[in-house]
Design an enzyme around this catalytic site. Structure first.
Site, short mmCIF file in Angstrom:
data_model
loop_
_atom_site.label_atom_id
_atom_site.label_comp_id
_atom_site.label_asym_id
_atom_site.label_seq_id
_atom_site.Cartn_x
_atom_site.Cartn_y
_atom_site.Cartn_z
CG ASP A 8 -0.49 0.21 2.50
OD1 ASP A 8 0.72 0.49 2.65
OD2 ASP A 8 -1.26 0.12 3.46
CD GLU B 158 -4.45 3.36 1.68
OE1 GLU B 158 -3.99 3.17 2.82
OE2 GLU B 158 -5.66 3.56 1.48
#
Length: 180
Positions: free
Chosen positions: A53, A96
């Site tokens: 991420d 994300e």
């Protein structure tokens, strides 16, 4: 008839892809990874899963706005795609957070590739309203050597392990690769 077939193909694509990043959505990634896993199980071999991420992504949204965040997400995914092989499968796992399935990939090879991708992300940037946004990312990796017809190690377990390694990377300072 041709128009109907084209429409059905378009609907299949929309159902399987993340609209922003143009990579597989979580549901389709899981389905595709299971297919890769099942195929590899018939012959045996190594499979690696990388979860990563973007570090401090919330700050980007809070500082520059959600449009900037979207542009960073698309930039990061375009950078990552440059380093994937045809046999690899990537999906957007959450906001994300991303996951990559790498069949026939050893732990060492997955680690090397994750470090290359991590560095490429850190060296790229996104320009928003004249400001350069540079991000880093954290990676977790899991791997298993599958034996022929032994399904005792399912793909969700590999993903959980990669996720645990990702959080270890976060706790150890971010912008790093950790192995489960």
């Amino acid at each position: 008839v041709t128009e109907k077939v084209q429409m059905e193909e378009k609907l299949k694509q929309l159902a399987s892809m993340d609209g922003l990043t143009q990579i597989f959505n979580r549901t389709f990634f899981m389905r595709k990874s299971e297919m890769i896993f099942d195929k590899l199980m018939r012959s045996g071999g190594s499979i690696s899963v990388i979860m990563f991420d973007i570090d401090y992504f919330k700050r980007i949204n809070d500082t520059f706005g959600h449009e900037a965040g979207d542009r960073v997400l698309t930039r990061v995914t375009s950078v990552v795609k440059e380093y994937l092989l045809v046999k690899d499968c990537i999906g957007r796992y959450g906001g994300e957070e991303f996951v990559i399935c790498m069949p026939e990939t050893s732990l060492m090879e997955a680690t090397n590739r994750a470090n290359i991708i991590r560095q490429a992300i850190a060296e790229s940037s996104t320009i928003v309203n004249g400001e350069e946004i540079v991000v880093t990312s954290s990676f977790g990796i899991s791997n298993v050597m599958l034996e022929v017809w032994n399904d005792s190690y399912p793909i969700p377990q590999l993903i959980r392990e990669a996720d645990q390694a990702l959080y270890a990377a976060k706790h150890k300072g971010r912008n790093r690769v950790e192995i489960y």
